[in-house]
Design a protein around this motif. Structure first.
Motif, PDB file in Angstrom:
ATOM      1  N   ASN A 145      -4.296 -28.809  35.616  1.00  0.00           N
ATOM      2  CA  ASN A 145      -4.435 -27.824  34.826  1.00  0.00           C
ATOM      3  C   ASN A 145      -4.711 -26.133  35.323  1.00  0.00           C
ATOM      4  O   ASN A 145      -5.609 -26.260  35.775  1.00  0.00           O
ATOM      5  CB  ASN A 145      -5.098 -28.238  33.699  1.00  0.00           C
ATOM      6  CG  ASN A 145      -4.088 -27.769  32.410  1.00  0.00           C
ATOM      7  OD1 ASN A 145      -3.242 -27.689  32.034  1.00  0.00           O
ATOM      8  ND2 ASN A 145      -4.696 -28.120  31.075  1.00  0.00           N
ATOM      9  N   PHE A 146      -4.049 -24.975  34.396  1.00  0.00           N
ATOM     10  CA  PHE A 146      -4.341 -23.804  34.923  1.00  0.00           C
ATOM     11  C   PHE A 146      -3.576 -24.119  36.674  1.00  0.00           C
ATOM     12  O   PHE A 146      -4.620 -22.758  36.988  1.00  0.00           O
ATOM     13  CB  PHE A 146      -5.910 -23.466  34.614  1.00  0.00           C
ATOM     14  CG  PHE A 146      -5.780 -22.021  34.997  1.00  0.00           C
ATOM     15  CD1 PHE A 146      -6.999 -21.852  36.125  1.00  0.00           C
ATOM     16  CD2 PHE A 146      -4.658 -21.252  34.341  1.00  0.00           C
ATOM     17  CE1 PHE A 146      -6.946 -20.194  35.951  1.00  0.00           C
ATOM     18  CE2 PHE A 146      -5.298 -19.582  35.027  1.00  0.00           C
ATOM     19  CZ  PHE A 146      -6.655 -19.292  35.470  1.00  0.00           C
ATOM     20  N   ASN A 153     -10.439 -22.212  26.962  1.00  0.00           N
ATOM     21  CA  ASN A 153     -10.546 -22.811  25.964  1.00  0.00           C
ATOM     22  C   ASN A 153     -11.583 -24.137  26.654  1.00  0.00           C
ATOM     23  O   ASN A 153     -10.299 -24.212  27.528  1.00  0.00           O
ATOM     24  CB  ASN A 153      -9.404 -23.132  25.299  1.00  0.00           C
ATOM     25  CG  ASN A 153      -9.897 -23.858  24.130  1.00  0.00           C
ATOM     26  OD1 ASN A 153      -9.645 -25.220  23.747  1.00  0.00           O
ATOM     27  ND2 ASN A 153      -8.382 -23.892  23.025  1.00  0.00           N
ATOM     28  N   GLU A 154     -12.334 -24.499  26.568  1.00  0.00           N
ATOM     29  CA  GLU A 154     -13.184 -25.808  27.385  1.00  0.00           C
ATOM     30  C   GLU A 154     -12.636 -26.727  26.739  1.00  0.00           C
ATOM     31  O   GLU A 154     -12.087 -27.439  27.416  1.00  0.00           O
ATOM     32  CB  GLU A 154     -14.818 -25.823  27.242  1.00  0.00           C
ATOM     33  CG  GLU A 154     -15.415 -24.438  27.646  1.00  0.00           C
ATOM     34  CD  GLU A 154     -16.919 -24.261  27.362  1.00  0.00           C
ATOM     35  OE1 GLU A 154     -17.334 -25.104  27.449  1.00  0.00           O
ATOM     36  OE2 GLU A 154     -17.399 -22.999  28.483  1.00  0.00           O
ATOM     37  N   GLU A 155     -11.934 -27.339  25.791  1.00  0.00           N
ATOM     38  CA  GLU A 155     -11.263 -28.388  25.142  1.00  0.00           C
ATOM     39  C   GLU A 155      -9.861 -28.417  26.008  1.00  0.00           C
ATOM     40  O   GLU A 155      -9.300 -29.584  26.037  1.00  0.00           O
ATOM     41  CB  GLU A 155     -10.896 -28.188  23.617  1.00  0.00           C
ATOM     42  CG  GLU A 155     -12.052 -28.085  23.093  1.00  0.00           C
ATOM     43  CD  GLU A 155     -12.181 -28.263  21.334  1.00  0.00           C
ATOM     44  OE1 GLU A 155     -10.485 -28.296  20.731  1.00  0.00           O
ATOM     45  OE2 GLU A 155     -12.867 -27.925  20.698  1.00  0.00           O
ATOM     46  N   SER A 156      -9.374 -27.487  26.013  1.00  0.00           N
ATOM     47  CA  SER A 156      -8.289 -27.793  26.707  1.00  0.00           C
ATOM     48  C   SER A 156      -7.824 -27.555  28.258  1.00  0.00           C
ATOM     49  O   SER A 156      -7.013 -27.637  29.021  1.00  0.00           O
ATOM     50  CB  SER A 156      -6.996 -26.867  25.534  1.00  0.00           C
ATOM     51  OG  SER A 156      -7.307 -25.559  26.290  1.00  0.00           O
ATOM     52  N   HIS A 157      -9.184 -27.028  28.702  1.00  0.00           N
ATOM     53  CA  HIS A 157      -9.045 -26.112  29.717  1.00  0.00           C
ATOM     54  C   HIS A 157      -8.078 -25.220  30.094  1.00  0.00           C
ATOM     55  O   HIS A 157      -7.524 -24.668  31.814  1.00  0.00           O
ATOM     56  CB  HIS A 157      -9.452 -27.428  30.888  1.00  0.00           C
ATOM     57  CG  HIS A 157     -10.181 -28.155  30.895  1.00  0.00           C
ATOM     58  ND1 HIS A 157     -10.131 -29.615  30.161  1.00  0.00           N
ATOM     59  CD2 HIS A 157     -11.600 -28.133  30.824  1.00  0.00           C
ATOM     60  CE1 HIS A 157     -10.950 -29.999  30.275  1.00  0.00           C
ATOM     61  NE2 HIS A 157     -12.114 -29.023  29.846  1.00  0.00           N
ATOM     62  N   LEU A 158      -7.442 -24.587  29.755  1.00  0.00           N
ATOM     63  CA  LEU A 158      -6.683 -24.035  29.932  1.00  0.00           C
ATOM     64  C   LEU A 158      -7.432 -21.796  30.243  1.00  0.00           C
ATOM     65  O   LEU A 158      -8.353 -21.835  28.937  1.00  0.00           O
ATOM     66  CB  LEU A 158      -5.872 -23.245  28.875  1.00  0.00           C
ATOM     67  CG  LEU A 158      -4.714 -24.609  28.949  1.00  0.00           C
ATOM     68  CD1 LEU A 158      -3.811 -24.186  27.370  1.00  0.00           C
ATOM     69  CD2 LEU A 158      -4.213 -24.766  30.710  1.00  0.00           C
TER      70      LEU A 158
END
Length: 412
Positions: free
Chosen positions: A137-138, A222-227
């Motif tokens: 991710n990212f 965003n610490e939930e989606s790690h984006l």
């Protein structure tokens, strides 16, 4: 008339006093080293005339009972001699330092000025898996570098928190990344910049491709989606749907301006400040901004020419590829032009304009346009920019809609 003389004991006392004074002066000259090529100085005491009788009316009556005394000229000569030695040594040191710095390139001067960064960590890199493919991710691939979010397992205190990894895969991009690490280290106590945790070396796992050198920084997003989101993705390209109030837009602008002023006060230029250089974190009660992309930083008094392109492929890690021409001051496109405080102010203006447009803050858009004046001398100082935005927050200032709705915006 009876005569008055000095006793043997009194004479010895004055002899001893002079000896002690002379010893003090000798000690001073022993402590203060002579400058190279300095001539030896005379610092011995000279005798003064002594009266033979207290009844003798003369200008030297005050010197009665003194066998010998140091003259004012002698003491003055000693003091002046010490000052000359110190000044001569100082000038010599300054000359040596000037010649050393003068022989450096601007990039070498920057590396000489920045604090060292030697925090090397060991552990296991765990990229956060994406929901639809095998890429982290990212995950972002730039010129010979990789950026993604993940966790770092090991005895380093980072096990329970997300972090950002940024790696390099060439000697030239490695040098740029090391500059970025040292700049972040310089501002480690400034909450407007990413906090750097450390670096890792020789990470060759083909899955995450961090290369020979990588940085580990705090995670912002965003610490939930790690984006993670940049200001460009929210306000310009609008890839991310996010709305915020006009007050939040102004405060974000103030924070970015404060961060840039901190760099200038440290003698540094950002040189690559755009909406893509600002990360946003949706915190309560308001959003947080962090300045990134510090690899093109240079010294104010030793600027480095920028290689700016609007399209194409990078051939140098220090090249800036940006599709929006207005992101950089027009003078930077001239042959041999160098960045300056005014070019950084211009780049700040582009950010303020976008924030003002997105947050419906007309005064912020006007301020952004003023910062983007074609002539550098017409652009305001950072102090003026900050004061103007703070004034906009005062009760009674002109207000637009309280919250920017999600959806396309119209520039104008």
């Amino acid at each position: 008339m009876p005569s008055f003389g000095l006793s043997c004991n009194a004479s010895n006392e004055f002899e001893d006093e002079e000896t002690r004074l002379q010893a003090d002066i000798d000690e001073i000259f022993r402590i203060v080293p002579s400058a190279p090529g300095a001539k030896p100085l005379c610092y011995r005491f000279s005798p003064k005339k002594v009266c033979s009788s207290p009844s003798e009316k003369s200008e030297n009556e005050k010197d009665l009972f003194w066998k010998r005394s140091p003259s004012v000229d002698s003491l003055d000569s000693v003091c002046n001699g010490i000052f000359e030695l110190i000044a001569s040594g100082s000038k010599t040191d300054q000359t040596v330092e000037y010649n050393r710095v003068n022989d450096m390139t601007p990039l070498e001067r920057l590396e000489d000025m920045l604090p060292p960064f030697r925090v090397c960590l060991s552990g296991r890199v765990n990229p956060f898996p994406a929901s639809c493919n095998n890429e982290p991710n990212f995950y972002r691939k730039t010129f010979l570098s990789t950026i993604f979010a993940g966790s770092f397992a090991g005895n380093n205190g980072l096990d329970l928190q997300p972090v950002i990894f940024k790696g390099s895969q060439s000697t030239r991009s490695d040098r740029k990344l090391r500059i970025e690490a040292r700049v972040m280290q310089l501002f480690v106590n400034n909450d407007k910049f990413l906090k750097i945790h450390g670096s890792i070396n020789d990470v060759t796992n083909r899955h995450h491709r961090l290369g020979d050198f990588a940085l580990i920084t705090e995670f912002v997003g965003n610490e939930e989606s790690h984006l993670s989101y940049t200001l460009d993705e929210v306000c310009v390209s609008m890839k991310i749907e996010m709305g915020f109030s006009r007050i939040t837009a102004i405060k974000m602008g103030i924070d970015i301006a404060h961060a840039l002023r901190s760099m200038h006060m440290a003698g540094l230029l950002h040189c690559n400040l755009t909406c893509k250089s600002v990360l946003i974190k949706p915190n309560e009660p308001r959003y947080t901004v962090k300045i990134i992309k510090l690899g093109n930083t240079c010294l104010i008094d030793a600027p480095i020419g920028l290689d700016i392109k609007h399209s194409g492929i990078k051939t140098n890690p220090f090249t800036i590829v940006n599709e929006i021409e207005d992101d950089f001051a027009p003078e930077l496109y001239q042959q041999g032009a160098l960045p300056s405080i005014k070019t950084d102010v211009y780049s700040l203006g582009t950010i303020l304009y976008e924030l003002g447009s997105f947050g419906y803050v007309a005064s912020m858009k006007r301020l952004g346009k003023e910062c983007m004046s074609q002539k550098p001398e017409d652009r305001p100082s950072l102090e003026t920019v900050i004061a103007t935005m703070k004034n906009t927050l005062r009760p009674g200032a002109a207000r637009g809609p309280r919250t920017r709705p999600n959806g396309p915006k119209t520039l104008g």
